[in-house]
Scaffold this motif. Structure first.
Motif, PDB file in Angstrom:
ATOM      1  N   THR A  35       1.128  -0.912   0.295  1.00 27.23           N
ATOM      2  CA  THR A  35      -0.228   0.113  -0.170  1.00 27.23           C
ATOM      3  C   THR A  35       1.105   1.231   0.148  1.00 27.23           C
TER       4      THR A  35
ATOM      5  N   SER B 197       1.640   2.915   2.532  1.00 26.29           N
ATOM      6  CA  SER B 197       2.554   3.846   3.459  1.00 26.29           C
ATOM      7  C   SER B 197       3.457   2.735   3.803  1.00 26.29           C
ATOM      8  N   ASP B 198       3.443   1.609   2.827  1.00 24.84           N
ATOM      9  CA  ASP B 198       4.572   0.861   2.372  1.00 24.84           C
ATOM     10  C   ASP B 198       5.820   0.986   1.955  1.00 24.84           C
TER      11      ASP B 198
END
Length: 614
Positions: free
Chosen positions: A490, A492-493
Protein backbone atom coordinates in the motif's frame (compact mmCIF):
# COMPACT_ATOMS: atom_id res chain seq x y z
CA UNK A 1 -41.98 58.28 -33.58
CA UNK A 2 -38.75 56.30 -33.34
CA UNK A 3 -37.35 58.98 -31.05
CA UNK A 4 -40.31 58.49 -28.71
CA UNK A 5 -39.69 54.68 -28.59
CA UNK A 6 -36.04 55.25 -27.81
CA UNK A 7 -36.92 57.57 -24.97
CA UNK A 8 -39.43 55.09 -23.56
CA UNK A 9 -36.82 52.26 -23.62
CA UNK A 10 -34.40 54.43 -21.70
CA UNK A 11 -36.96 54.68 -18.90
CA UNK A 12 -37.38 50.90 -18.43
CA UNK A 13 -36.30 50.13 -14.85
CA UNK A 14 -32.94 48.38 -14.50
CA UNK A 15 -34.57 45.57 -12.53
CA UNK A 16 -36.98 44.81 -15.38
CA UNK A 17 -34.14 44.64 -17.92
CA UNK A 18 -32.26 42.36 -15.54
CA UNK A 19 -35.15 39.95 -14.95
CA UNK A 20 -35.87 39.88 -18.67
CA UNK A 21 -32.27 38.76 -19.25
CA UNK A 22 -32.61 36.18 -16.45
CA UNK A 23 -35.73 34.71 -18.06
CA UNK A 24 -34.03 34.58 -21.46
CA UNK A 25 -30.94 32.91 -19.98
CA UNK A 26 -33.05 30.37 -18.05
CA UNK A 27 -34.95 29.44 -21.19
CA UNK A 28 -31.78 28.84 -23.21
CA UNK A 29 -30.09 27.01 -20.32
CA UNK A 30 -32.99 24.55 -20.03
CA UNK A 31 -32.60 23.72 -23.73
CA UNK A 32 -28.88 23.02 -23.52
CA UNK A 33 -28.70 21.22 -20.15
CA UNK A 34 -30.08 17.88 -21.32
CA UNK A 35 -28.73 17.74 -24.85
CA UNK A 36 -27.26 14.30 -25.68
CA UNK A 37 -23.60 13.48 -26.24
CA UNK A 38 -24.19 13.03 -29.94
CA UNK A 39 -25.09 15.90 -32.29
CA UNK A 40 -22.08 17.78 -30.93
CA UNK A 41 -22.01 20.38 -33.69
CA UNK A 42 -25.57 21.29 -32.82
CA UNK A 43 -24.57 21.53 -29.16
CA UNK A 44 -21.72 23.92 -30.03
CA UNK A 45 -24.21 26.26 -31.70
CA UNK A 46 -26.48 26.19 -28.64
CA UNK A 47 -23.51 26.66 -26.31
CA UNK A 48 -22.38 29.88 -27.94
CA UNK A 49 -25.94 31.23 -27.94
CA UNK A 50 -26.60 30.51 -24.29
CA UNK A 51 -23.11 31.61 -23.28
CA UNK A 52 -23.63 34.93 -25.06
CA UNK A 53 -26.80 35.54 -23.03
CA UNK A 54 -25.09 34.65 -19.73
CA UNK A 55 -22.18 36.92 -20.62
CA UNK A 56 -24.62 39.79 -21.13
CA UNK A 57 -26.42 38.92 -17.88
CA UNK A 58 -23.20 38.72 -15.85
CA UNK A 59 -21.88 42.00 -17.25
CA UNK A 60 -25.21 43.76 -16.69
CA UNK A 61 -25.44 42.76 -13.02
CA UNK A 62 -21.84 43.86 -12.44
CA UNK A 63 -22.44 47.29 -13.99
CA UNK A 64 -25.75 47.79 -12.17
CA UNK A 65 -25.12 45.93 -8.91
CA UNK A 66 -26.10 48.75 -6.54
CA UNK A 67 -29.39 49.54 -8.32
CA UNK A 68 -30.28 45.85 -8.52
CA UNK A 69 -29.56 45.29 -4.83
CA UNK A 70 -31.77 48.28 -3.98
CA UNK A 71 -34.47 46.71 -6.16
CA UNK A 72 -34.28 43.47 -4.16
CA UNK A 73 -31.55 41.37 -5.83
CA UNK A 74 -30.25 38.74 -3.41
CA UNK A 75 -26.66 37.49 -3.21
CA UNK A 76 -27.75 33.91 -3.86
CA UNK A 77 -29.21 35.03 -7.20
CA UNK A 78 -25.79 36.33 -8.27
CA UNK A 79 -24.25 33.04 -7.10
CA UNK A 80 -26.84 31.15 -9.12
CA UNK A 81 -25.71 32.88 -12.31
CA UNK A 82 -22.02 32.21 -11.61
CA UNK A 83 -22.75 28.59 -10.75
CA UNK A 84 -24.65 28.08 -13.99
CA UNK A 85 -21.80 29.58 -16.01
CA UNK A 86 -19.45 27.12 -14.30
CA UNK A 87 -21.88 24.33 -15.14
CA UNK A 88 -21.95 25.43 -18.79
CA UNK A 89 -18.17 25.45 -19.03
CA UNK A 90 -17.87 21.99 -17.47
CA UNK A 91 -20.54 20.60 -19.80
CA UNK A 92 -18.62 21.96 -22.77
CA UNK A 93 -15.39 20.42 -21.44
CA UNK A 94 -17.10 17.04 -21.18
CA UNK A 95 -18.15 17.28 -24.83
CA UNK A 96 -14.93 18.72 -26.27
CA UNK A 97 -12.21 17.70 -23.74
CA UNK A 98 -10.68 21.19 -24.07
CA UNK A 99 -8.78 21.94 -20.86
CA UNK A 100 -9.49 25.68 -21.05
CA UNK A 101 -13.22 25.03 -20.45
CA UNK A 102 -12.36 22.97 -17.37
CA UNK A 103 -10.22 25.77 -15.91
CA UNK A 104 -12.91 28.40 -16.62
CA UNK A 105 -15.45 26.21 -14.83
CA UNK A 106 -13.13 26.09 -11.82
CA UNK A 107 -12.79 29.90 -11.81
CA UNK A 108 -16.54 30.49 -11.54
CA UNK A 109 -17.16 27.72 -9.00
CA UNK A 110 -14.28 28.93 -6.83
CA UNK A 111 -15.69 32.48 -6.92
CA UNK A 112 -19.06 31.21 -5.68
CA UNK A 113 -17.32 29.32 -2.87
CA UNK A 114 -15.00 32.09 -1.65
CA UNK A 115 -17.65 34.81 -1.84
CA UNK A 116 -20.22 32.65 -0.03
CA UNK A 117 -23.08 33.69 -2.27
CA UNK A 118 -25.49 31.11 -0.80
CA UNK A 119 -24.68 31.72 2.87
CA UNK A 120 -27.26 34.35 3.86
CA UNK A 121 -30.51 32.74 4.96
CA UNK A 122 -29.36 29.27 4.02
CA UNK A 123 -30.80 27.59 7.09
CA UNK A 124 -34.10 29.44 6.86
CA UNK A 125 -34.80 28.34 3.28
CA UNK A 126 -34.60 24.66 2.37
CA UNK A 127 -34.40 25.49 -1.35
CA UNK A 128 -31.37 27.69 -0.75
CA UNK A 129 -29.68 24.91 1.23
CA UNK A 130 -30.36 22.51 -1.64
CA UNK A 131 -28.76 24.97 -4.08
CA UNK A 132 -25.60 25.08 -1.96
CA UNK A 133 -25.46 21.29 -1.75
CA UNK A 134 -25.87 20.94 -5.52
CA UNK A 135 -23.19 23.56 -6.07
CA UNK A 136 -20.71 21.75 -3.79
CA UNK A 137 -21.43 18.40 -5.49
CA UNK A 138 -20.82 19.85 -8.97
CA UNK A 139 -17.68 21.69 -7.87
CA UNK A 140 -16.40 18.40 -6.43
CA UNK A 141 -16.64 16.77 -9.87
CA UNK A 142 -14.71 19.63 -11.47
CA UNK A 143 -11.96 19.41 -8.84
CA UNK A 144 -11.73 15.63 -9.19
CA UNK A 145 -11.25 15.80 -12.95
CA UNK A 146 -8.83 18.70 -12.60
CA UNK A 147 -6.90 16.72 -9.97
CA UNK A 148 -7.24 19.42 -7.33
CA UNK A 149 -7.27 17.01 -4.39
CA UNK A 150 -6.62 19.74 -1.83
CA UNK A 151 -9.85 21.45 -2.84
CA UNK A 152 -11.67 18.10 -3.08
CA UNK A 153 -11.02 17.33 0.59
CA UNK A 154 -12.03 20.87 1.57
CA UNK A 155 -15.31 20.53 -0.31
CA UNK A 156 -16.04 17.10 1.17
CA UNK A 157 -15.66 18.54 4.68
CA UNK A 158 -17.95 21.45 3.79
CA UNK A 159 -20.49 19.06 2.30
CA UNK A 160 -20.51 16.95 5.49
CA UNK A 161 -20.87 19.97 7.80
CA UNK A 162 -23.57 21.55 5.65
CA UNK A 163 -25.52 18.31 5.56
CA UNK A 164 -25.37 18.01 9.36
CA UNK A 165 -26.62 21.59 9.74
CA UNK A 166 -29.43 20.99 7.26
CA UNK A 167 -30.59 17.91 9.13
CA UNK A 168 -30.85 19.98 12.32
CA UNK A 169 -32.60 22.91 10.65
CA UNK A 170 -35.01 20.97 8.43
CA UNK A 171 -36.60 17.53 8.19
CA UNK A 172 -33.94 14.87 7.77
CA UNK A 173 -36.03 13.11 5.12
CA UNK A 174 -35.37 16.05 2.75
CA UNK A 175 -31.66 15.15 2.68
CA UNK A 176 -31.55 11.35 2.50
CA UNK A 177 -30.19 11.39 -1.06
CA UNK A 178 -27.37 13.73 0.00
CA UNK A 179 -26.20 11.20 2.56
CA UNK A 180 -25.65 8.79 -0.36
CA UNK A 181 -23.70 11.48 -2.24
CA UNK A 182 -21.34 11.91 0.72
CA UNK A 183 -20.90 8.14 1.01
CA UNK A 184 -20.06 7.95 -2.70
CA UNK A 185 -17.33 10.58 -2.62
CA UNK A 186 -15.81 9.16 0.58
CA UNK A 187 -15.61 5.68 -0.98
CA UNK A 188 -14.19 7.17 -4.18
CA UNK A 189 -11.39 8.99 -2.34
CA UNK A 190 -10.64 5.93 -0.23
CA UNK A 191 -10.32 3.81 -3.38
CA UNK A 192 -8.22 6.44 -5.18
CA UNK A 193 -5.77 7.70 -2.53
CA UNK A 194 -2.69 9.88 -3.03
CA UNK A 195 -0.64 6.74 -3.69
CA UNK A 196 -2.60 6.24 -6.92
CA UNK A 197 -1.85 9.77 -8.07
CA UNK A 198 1.86 10.12 -7.33
CA UNK A 199 2.50 10.41 -11.04
CA UNK A 200 -0.02 12.32 -13.20
CA UNK A 201 -2.33 9.95 -15.04
CA UNK A 202 -2.44 12.42 -17.91
CA UNK A 203 0.28 12.42 -20.54
CA UNK A 204 3.09 14.72 -19.35
CA UNK A 205 5.71 15.66 -21.94
CA UNK A 206 8.27 15.88 -19.14
CA UNK A 207 7.64 12.36 -17.84
CA UNK A 208 6.68 10.83 -21.20
CA UNK A 209 8.15 11.28 -24.67
CA UNK A 210 7.04 14.39 -26.54
CA UNK A 211 4.89 13.34 -29.51
CA UNK A 212 7.46 14.87 -31.88
CA UNK A 213 10.11 12.54 -30.42
CA UNK A 214 8.25 9.25 -30.89
CA UNK A 215 10.20 6.77 -33.06
CA UNK A 216 9.11 6.27 -36.65
CA UNK A 217 7.28 2.98 -37.16
CA UNK A 218 8.96 0.94 -39.91
CA UNK A 219 5.86 -0.98 -40.98
CA UNK A 220 3.41 1.93 -40.87
CA UNK A 221 1.74 2.56 -44.26
CA UNK A 222 -0.43 5.26 -42.69
CA UNK A 223 -0.48 7.13 -39.41
CA UNK A 224 -3.68 7.30 -37.39
CA UNK A 225 -4.34 9.57 -34.43
CA UNK A 226 -6.68 9.06 -31.51
CA UNK A 227 -9.36 11.65 -32.22
CA UNK A 228 -12.32 10.37 -30.22
CA UNK A 229 -13.14 7.94 -27.43
CA UNK A 230 -16.32 6.39 -26.06
CA UNK A 231 -15.95 5.38 -22.41
CA UNK A 232 -18.58 3.24 -20.74
CA UNK A 233 -18.30 1.47 -17.40
CA UNK A 234 -20.91 -0.23 -15.28
CA UNK A 235 -20.63 -2.84 -12.52
CA UNK A 236 -23.11 -3.39 -9.70
CA UNK A 237 -21.93 -1.60 -6.55
CA UNK A 238 -18.79 -0.26 -8.22
CA UNK A 239 -16.93 2.74 -6.85
CA UNK A 240 -18.19 5.91 -8.47
CA UNK A 241 -19.05 9.54 -7.85
CA UNK A 242 -22.17 10.79 -9.58
CA UNK A 243 -21.92 9.14 -13.02
CA UNK A 244 -18.13 8.98 -13.09
CA UNK A 245 -16.88 5.51 -12.17
CA UNK A 246 -13.36 4.98 -10.87
CA UNK A 247 -12.28 3.04 -13.97
CA UNK A 248 -13.73 5.62 -16.37
CA UNK A 249 -12.17 8.42 -14.34
CA UNK A 250 -8.71 6.90 -14.81
CA UNK A 251 -9.15 6.20 -18.51
CA UNK A 252 -10.50 9.74 -19.01
CA UNK A 253 -7.33 11.25 -17.58
CA UNK A 254 -5.07 8.75 -19.32
CA UNK A 255 -6.33 10.04 -22.69
CA UNK A 256 -5.49 13.70 -22.05
CA UNK A 257 -2.41 15.90 -21.93
CA UNK A 258 -1.23 17.00 -18.52
CA UNK A 259 -2.76 20.53 -18.42
CA UNK A 260 0.58 22.20 -17.69
CA UNK A 261 2.12 20.51 -20.74
CA UNK A 262 5.75 21.45 -21.24
CA UNK A 263 5.46 24.00 -18.41
CA UNK A 264 5.46 21.16 -15.86
CA UNK A 265 8.25 21.88 -13.37
CA UNK A 266 9.51 20.74 -10.01
CA UNK A 267 8.73 22.57 -6.82
CA UNK A 268 7.89 26.01 -8.23
CA UNK A 269 5.39 27.84 -10.35
CA UNK A 270 5.84 27.20 -14.08
CA UNK A 271 6.14 30.14 -16.47
CA UNK A 272 2.49 29.73 -17.42
CA UNK A 273 1.39 30.31 -13.83
CA UNK A 274 -0.14 26.85 -13.55
CA UNK A 275 0.87 24.52 -10.70
CA UNK A 276 0.04 20.84 -10.94
CA UNK A 277 0.15 19.95 -7.26
CA UNK A 278 2.65 17.17 -8.00
CA UNK A 279 6.35 17.73 -8.50
CA UNK A 280 8.37 16.17 -11.28
CA UNK A 281 9.88 13.66 -8.87
CA UNK A 282 6.43 12.60 -7.70
CA UNK A 283 6.50 14.63 -4.49
CA UNK A 284 3.76 17.14 -3.71
CA UNK A 285 4.28 20.39 -5.57
CA UNK A 286 2.59 23.77 -5.25
CA UNK A 287 -1.09 23.57 -4.41
CA UNK A 288 -2.06 27.08 -5.49
CA UNK A 289 -3.11 27.36 -9.12
CA UNK A 290 -3.33 30.58 -11.10
CA UNK A 291 -6.15 30.02 -13.56
CA UNK A 292 -5.89 33.42 -15.20
CA UNK A 293 -3.47 31.96 -17.74
CA UNK A 294 -4.27 29.58 -20.59
CA UNK A 295 -3.26 26.18 -19.19
CA UNK A 296 -2.93 24.43 -22.55
CA UNK A 297 0.44 23.94 -24.20
CA UNK A 298 0.35 25.38 -27.74
CA UNK A 299 3.03 22.92 -28.88
CA UNK A 300 0.70 19.96 -28.25
CA UNK A 301 -2.31 18.83 -30.28
CA UNK A 302 -5.79 19.12 -28.72
CA UNK A 303 -7.06 16.42 -26.37
CA UNK A 304 -9.01 13.61 -28.03
CA UNK A 305 -12.73 14.17 -27.59
CA UNK A 306 -14.46 11.80 -25.22
CA UNK A 307 -18.02 10.65 -24.61
CA UNK A 308 -18.61 9.24 -21.12
CA UNK A 309 -21.69 7.09 -20.64
CA UNK A 310 -22.95 5.56 -17.39
CA UNK A 311 -25.65 2.90 -17.59
CA UNK A 312 -26.90 4.02 -21.01
CA UNK A 313 -29.53 2.11 -22.91
CA UNK A 314 -28.06 0.11 -25.76
CA UNK A 315 -29.80 2.35 -28.27
CA UNK A 316 -28.24 5.42 -26.65
CA UNK A 317 -24.81 3.75 -26.63
CA UNK A 318 -25.12 2.88 -30.32
CA UNK A 319 -26.40 6.36 -31.20
CA UNK A 320 -23.37 7.98 -29.58
CA UNK A 321 -21.04 5.43 -31.19
CA UNK A 322 -22.58 6.01 -34.63
CA UNK A 323 -22.23 9.78 -34.34
CA UNK A 324 -18.63 9.51 -33.16
CA UNK A 325 -17.83 7.33 -36.17
CA UNK A 326 -19.62 9.75 -38.49
CA UNK A 327 -17.64 12.71 -37.13
CA UNK A 328 -14.28 10.88 -37.05
CA UNK A 329 -11.64 12.64 -39.22
CA UNK A 330 -10.08 10.70 -42.10
CA UNK A 331 -6.85 10.18 -40.13
CA UNK A 332 -8.63 9.36 -36.89
CA UNK A 333 -9.10 6.25 -34.80
CA UNK A 334 -11.94 5.81 -32.30
CA UNK A 335 -11.18 4.19 -28.94
CA UNK A 336 -14.01 2.23 -27.32
CA UNK A 337 -13.55 1.41 -23.64
CA UNK A 338 -16.09 -1.00 -22.19
CA UNK A 339 -15.83 -2.09 -18.57
CA UNK A 340 -18.80 -4.23 -17.60
CA UNK A 341 -19.88 -7.55 -16.16
CA UNK A 342 -20.33 -10.33 -18.70
CA UNK A 343 -22.25 -13.58 -18.72
CA UNK A 344 -19.41 -16.08 -18.61
CA UNK A 345 -19.58 -16.75 -14.87
CA UNK A 346 -23.33 -17.23 -14.73
CA UNK A 347 -24.31 -18.82 -18.02
CA UNK A 348 -25.83 -22.27 -18.15
CA UNK A 349 -24.11 -25.30 -19.73
CA UNK A 350 -26.27 -24.84 -22.82
CA UNK A 351 -24.29 -21.71 -23.52
CA UNK A 352 -21.03 -23.58 -23.75
CA UNK A 353 -20.94 -23.40 -27.52
CA UNK A 354 -20.84 -19.64 -27.43
CA UNK A 355 -17.77 -19.63 -25.24
CA UNK A 356 -15.87 -22.61 -26.57
CA UNK A 357 -14.94 -20.99 -29.86
CA UNK A 358 -13.44 -18.08 -27.92
CA UNK A 359 -11.86 -20.15 -25.14
CA UNK A 360 -8.26 -19.16 -25.75
CA UNK A 361 -8.32 -17.94 -22.16
CA UNK A 362 -8.79 -21.55 -21.02
CA UNK A 363 -11.14 -20.64 -18.18
CA UNK A 364 -13.59 -23.46 -18.83
CA UNK A 365 -13.13 -27.18 -18.65
CA UNK A 366 -14.15 -29.14 -21.74
CA UNK A 367 -17.40 -31.08 -21.53
CA UNK A 368 -18.96 -33.60 -23.85
CA UNK A 369 -21.38 -30.93 -25.03
CA UNK A 370 -18.63 -28.42 -25.80
CA UNK A 371 -16.65 -31.13 -27.60
CA UNK A 372 -19.61 -31.81 -29.88
CA UNK A 373 -19.99 -28.09 -30.44
CA UNK A 374 -16.30 -27.78 -31.24
CA UNK A 375 -16.63 -30.48 -33.91
CA UNK A 376 -19.61 -28.61 -35.33
CA UNK A 377 -17.60 -25.38 -35.42
CA UNK A 378 -14.80 -27.01 -37.41
CA UNK A 379 -17.32 -28.22 -39.98
CA UNK A 380 -19.27 -24.95 -40.04
CA UNK A 381 -16.82 -22.08 -39.40
CA UNK A 382 -19.19 -19.36 -40.66
CA UNK A 383 -22.01 -20.54 -38.38
CA UNK A 384 -19.56 -20.86 -35.48
CA UNK A 385 -18.34 -17.32 -35.97
CA UNK A 386 -21.94 -16.07 -36.02
CA UNK A 387 -22.67 -17.93 -32.77
CA UNK A 388 -19.69 -16.26 -31.12
CA UNK A 389 -20.84 -12.82 -32.22
CA UNK A 390 -24.43 -13.29 -31.05
CA UNK A 391 -24.48 -15.87 -28.26
CA UNK A 392 -25.99 -14.78 -24.93
CA UNK A 393 -22.76 -15.64 -23.10
CA UNK A 394 -20.93 -13.02 -25.19
CA UNK A 395 -23.01 -10.18 -23.75
CA UNK A 396 -21.66 -7.31 -21.63
CA UNK A 397 -24.21 -5.67 -19.35
CA UNK A 398 -23.93 -1.87 -19.36
CA UNK A 399 -26.99 -1.70 -17.13
CA UNK A 400 -29.04 -3.94 -14.88
CA UNK A 401 -29.21 -7.60 -15.90
CA UNK A 402 -32.95 -7.48 -15.28
CA UNK A 403 -33.26 -5.31 -18.38
CA UNK A 404 -32.10 -8.24 -20.51
CA UNK A 405 -31.24 -7.29 -24.08
CA UNK A 406 -31.97 -3.61 -23.38
CA UNK A 407 -28.67 -3.36 -21.48
CA UNK A 408 -26.58 -6.01 -23.26
CA UNK A 409 -23.79 -5.22 -25.72
CA UNK A 410 -22.83 -8.08 -28.06
CA UNK A 411 -19.74 -8.28 -30.29
CA UNK A 412 -22.05 -8.16 -33.33
CA UNK A 413 -23.32 -4.74 -32.16
CA UNK A 414 -19.90 -3.29 -33.02
CA UNK A 415 -19.61 -4.85 -36.48
CA UNK A 416 -21.25 -1.99 -38.45
CA UNK A 417 -18.74 0.43 -36.99
CA UNK A 418 -15.69 -1.53 -38.14
CA UNK A 419 -15.90 0.48 -41.35
CA UNK A 420 -13.82 3.01 -39.40
CA UNK A 421 -10.57 2.34 -37.48
CA UNK A 422 -11.42 1.15 -33.96
CA UNK A 423 -9.20 0.58 -30.93
CA UNK A 424 -11.13 -1.63 -28.55
CA UNK A 425 -10.37 -2.01 -24.82
CA UNK A 426 -12.68 -4.54 -23.13
CA UNK A 427 -12.45 -5.07 -19.37
CA UNK A 428 -14.82 -7.90 -18.52
CA UNK A 429 -15.02 -11.58 -17.64
CA UNK A 430 -16.50 -12.05 -21.14
CA UNK A 431 -13.88 -9.94 -22.91
CA UNK A 432 -12.50 -12.84 -24.98
CA UNK A 433 -15.84 -13.19 -26.77
CA UNK A 434 -15.03 -9.98 -28.63
CA UNK A 435 -12.12 -11.75 -30.34
CA UNK A 436 -14.81 -13.03 -32.73
CA UNK A 437 -14.75 -9.57 -34.35
CA UNK A 438 -11.36 -10.36 -35.82
CA UNK A 439 -11.81 -11.42 -39.43
CA UNK A 440 -15.45 -10.30 -39.54
CA UNK A 441 -14.78 -6.57 -39.88
CA UNK A 442 -16.57 -4.56 -42.55
CA UNK A 443 -13.58 -2.57 -43.75
CA UNK A 444 -10.99 -1.87 -41.05
CA UNK A 445 -9.26 -4.43 -38.85
CA UNK A 446 -9.92 -3.78 -35.16
CA UNK A 447 -7.12 -3.39 -32.62
CA UNK A 448 -8.18 -5.12 -29.39
CA UNK A 449 -6.86 -5.22 -25.84
CA UNK A 450 -8.90 -7.79 -23.91
CA UNK A 451 -8.79 -8.26 -20.15
CA UNK A 452 -8.30 -11.62 -18.40
CA UNK A 453 -11.40 -13.77 -18.04
CA UNK A 454 -10.82 -13.92 -14.28
CA UNK A 455 -9.71 -11.00 -12.13
CA UNK A 456 -6.34 -11.15 -10.47
CA UNK A 457 -6.64 -12.78 -7.03
CA UNK A 458 -5.40 -10.66 -4.13
CA UNK A 459 -5.29 -12.30 -0.73
CA UNK A 460 -6.64 -9.28 1.13
CA UNK A 461 -9.60 -8.83 -1.20
CA UNK A 462 -12.56 -11.20 -1.21
CA UNK A 463 -14.82 -9.49 -3.73
CA UNK A 464 -14.55 -9.90 -7.48
CA UNK A 465 -14.38 -6.11 -7.95
CA UNK A 466 -11.37 -4.75 -6.15
CA UNK A 467 -11.90 -1.65 -4.00
CA UNK A 468 -9.23 0.17 -5.98
CA UNK A 469 -10.85 -0.51 -9.35
CA UNK A 470 -10.20 -3.07 -12.04
CA UNK A 471 -6.66 -4.48 -12.02
CA UNK A 472 -6.56 -4.56 -15.85
CA UNK A 473 -7.60 -0.92 -16.18
CA UNK A 474 -5.15 -0.04 -13.41
CA UNK A 475 -2.28 -1.63 -15.34
CA UNK A 476 -3.24 0.46 -18.40
CA UNK A 477 -3.46 3.74 -16.47
CA UNK A 478 -1.28 3.44 -13.33
CA UNK A 479 0.98 0.44 -14.13
CA UNK A 480 3.49 0.74 -11.30
CA UNK A 481 0.80 1.20 -8.65
CA UNK A 482 -1.08 -1.79 -10.10
CA UNK A 483 2.12 -3.85 -9.87
CA UNK A 484 2.62 -2.87 -6.22
CA UNK A 485 -1.02 -3.53 -5.28
CA UNK A 486 -0.71 -6.97 -6.84
CA UNK A 487 2.24 -7.65 -4.53
CA UNK A 488 0.20 -6.54 -1.53
CA UNK A 489 1.87 -3.16 -0.93
CA UNK A 490 0.00 0.00 0.00
CA UNK A 491 1.08 3.61 -0.16
CA UNK A 492 2.26 3.61 3.47
CA UNK A 493 4.50 0.59 2.79
CA UNK A 494 6.49 2.24 0.01
CA UNK A 495 9.67 4.25 0.42
CA UNK A 496 9.40 7.18 -1.99
CA UNK A 497 13.05 7.00 -3.08
CA UNK A 498 12.54 3.35 -3.92
CA UNK A 499 9.33 4.20 -5.77
CA UNK A 500 11.15 6.90 -7.74
CA UNK A 501 13.81 4.40 -8.84
CA UNK A 502 11.16 1.90 -9.91
CA UNK A 503 9.23 4.57 -11.79
CA UNK A 504 12.33 5.58 -13.78
CA UNK A 505 13.12 1.92 -14.48
CA UNK A 506 9.63 1.21 -15.78
CA UNK A 507 9.53 4.40 -17.87
CA UNK A 508 12.89 3.69 -19.52
CA UNK A 509 11.91 0.06 -20.15
CA UNK A 510 8.62 1.02 -21.80
CA UNK A 511 10.47 3.52 -24.00
CA UNK A 512 12.95 0.80 -24.94
CA UNK A 513 10.09 -1.54 -25.82
CA UNK A 514 8.54 1.23 -27.90
CA UNK A 515 11.74 1.63 -29.90
CA UNK A 516 11.98 -2.12 -30.51
CA UNK A 517 8.32 -2.37 -31.46
CA UNK A 518 8.58 0.55 -33.90
CA UNK A 519 11.65 -1.03 -35.54
CA UNK A 520 10.08 -4.50 -35.74
CA UNK A 521 9.87 -5.86 -39.27
CA UNK A 522 6.89 -8.11 -38.57
CA UNK A 523 4.56 -5.70 -36.76
CA UNK A 524 0.94 -6.14 -37.81
CA UNK A 525 -0.36 -3.09 -39.77
CA UNK A 526 -3.14 -2.63 -37.20
CA UNK A 527 -0.56 -1.87 -34.51
CA UNK A 528 1.84 -0.11 -36.88
CA UNK A 529 -0.73 2.52 -37.82
CA UNK A 530 -1.64 3.30 -34.19
CA UNK A 531 1.79 3.07 -32.54
CA UNK A 532 2.63 6.61 -33.62
CA UNK A 533 -0.14 8.06 -31.45
CA UNK A 534 1.23 8.87 -27.96
CA UNK A 535 -1.91 7.84 -26.06
CA UNK A 536 -2.43 4.54 -27.89
CA UNK A 537 1.30 3.80 -27.75
CA UNK A 538 1.20 4.04 -23.94
CA UNK A 539 -1.77 1.67 -23.77
CA UNK A 540 -0.06 -0.90 -26.03
CA UNK A 541 3.22 -0.84 -24.07
CA UNK A 542 1.46 -0.98 -20.71
CA UNK A 543 -0.56 -3.93 -21.98
CA UNK A 544 2.70 -5.77 -22.74
CA UNK A 545 3.88 -5.01 -19.20
CA UNK A 546 0.57 -6.19 -17.71
CA UNK A 547 0.61 -9.45 -19.65
CA UNK A 548 4.23 -10.15 -18.72
CA UNK A 549 3.64 -9.49 -15.02
CA UNK A 550 0.55 -11.73 -14.86
CA UNK A 551 2.23 -14.50 -16.86
CA UNK A 552 5.25 -14.58 -14.51
CA UNK A 553 3.44 -13.97 -11.20
CA UNK A 554 3.50 -17.24 -9.25
CA UNK A 555 -0.24 -17.39 -8.32
CA UNK A 556 -1.23 -16.95 -12.00
CA UNK A 557 1.71 -18.73 -13.62
CA UNK A 558 0.63 -21.06 -16.48
CA UNK A 559 -3.04 -20.09 -15.93
CA UNK A 560 -4.20 -18.57 -19.18
CA UNK A 561 -7.56 -17.50 -17.75
CA UNK A 562 -5.68 -14.83 -15.80
CA UNK A 563 -3.90 -13.47 -18.88
CA UNK A 564 -5.05 -10.57 -21.06
CA UNK A 565 -5.01 -10.93 -24.83
CA UNK A 566 -4.29 -8.61 -27.73
CA UNK A 567 -5.66 -9.04 -31.24
CA UNK A 568 -3.92 -9.11 -33.66
CA UNK A 569 -0.87 -10.65 -32.02
CA UNK A 570 2.21 -8.60 -31.29
CA UNK A 571 5.65 -9.89 -32.40
CA UNK A 572 7.05 -12.85 -30.44
CA UNK A 573 9.78 -10.61 -29.02
CA UNK A 574 7.10 -9.08 -26.77
CA UNK A 575 5.71 -12.31 -25.38
CA UNK A 576 6.14 -12.88 -21.62
CA UNK A 577 8.71 -15.57 -22.41
CA UNK A 578 11.08 -13.04 -24.02
CA UNK A 579 14.18 -12.01 -22.11
CA UNK A 580 13.47 -8.32 -22.87
CA UNK A 581 10.13 -8.39 -21.06
CA UNK A 582 11.19 -10.70 -18.24
CA UNK A 583 14.25 -8.61 -17.40
CA UNK A 584 12.15 -5.50 -16.68
CA UNK A 585 9.76 -7.35 -14.38
CA UNK A 586 12.71 -9.08 -12.67
CA UNK A 587 14.42 -5.77 -11.96
CA UNK A 588 11.21 -4.23 -10.62
CA UNK A 589 10.53 -7.23 -8.41
CA UNK A 590 14.09 -7.10 -7.10
CA UNK A 591 13.68 -3.40 -6.26
CA UNK A 592 10.87 -4.27 -3.84
CA UNK A 593 12.33 -7.57 -2.60
CA UNK A 594 9.65 -9.63 -4.33
CA UNK A 595 11.66 -11.77 -6.76
CA UNK A 596 10.49 -14.97 -5.07
CA UNK A 597 6.88 -14.16 -6.04
CA UNK A 598 7.65 -14.66 -9.75
CA UNK A 599 8.76 -17.55 -11.93
CA UNK A 600 11.50 -16.22 -14.18
CA UNK A 601 13.42 -18.23 -16.76
CA UNK A 602 16.93 -19.39 -15.84
CA UNK A 603 18.45 -17.20 -18.53
CA UNK A 604 16.83 -14.09 -17.03
CA UNK A 605 18.05 -14.95 -13.53
CA UNK A 606 21.58 -15.59 -14.78
CA UNK A 607 21.55 -12.32 -16.69
CA UNK A 608 20.43 -10.41 -13.59
CA UNK A 609 23.11 -12.05 -11.47
CA UNK A 610 25.80 -11.11 -13.97
CA UNK A 611 24.54 -7.51 -13.97
CA UNK A 612 24.76 -7.35 -10.17
CA UNK A 613 28.32 -8.74 -10.20
CA UNK A 614 29.40 -6.15 -12.77
Amino acid sequence: MSQQNSNSNNHIPVSEVYWSLVAKADKKFSKIRDLPYYQRNRYDTYFYKVFKVYTQLWKFQQENRQKLVEAGLKRWEIGDIASRIGQLYFGQYMRTSEASYLSESYIFYEAVLTREYFKDGMFQDVNLSSKQLRFLARFLTVCLVLNRRDMVYQLVNQLKMLLDECKRAFQETDFKEWKLVVQEIVKFLKADPAFMNIRPLRYSVVLDLHPDCLPQVVEAKRKLRLRDALLCSYHPNEVKYSELTLDTFRILQCLEWEPSGSFYQTGGFPPSGFGTGIGQNGAPGPSRVNYSQDISDPTLPPNPRKSILYRPSVTNFLAVLATNCEELPHDGVLLIYLSATGSSQNSSPSHGSGRSCMSRGGDLEATSTSSLNFEFEIANPISAKWNCLNDQSSCLYIGSRSSGGLSGIYPCDLLPFTRRPLFLVIDSDSSKAFAALSGSEKGESVAMLLSPAISLPISTVDSVRQPSGSSFTSFLTIPLQAFLLMLGFTGSDIDMDMYGMADKLLSSSLNEWGLLLAASGNLNPVWAQTLGDPFLRRLILRFVFCRTVLALYAPTFNKTEFLPECIPSLPDAFLPTSDTCQRTVSQLADTFGATSKFNFSKDTMLSDNRSEEN
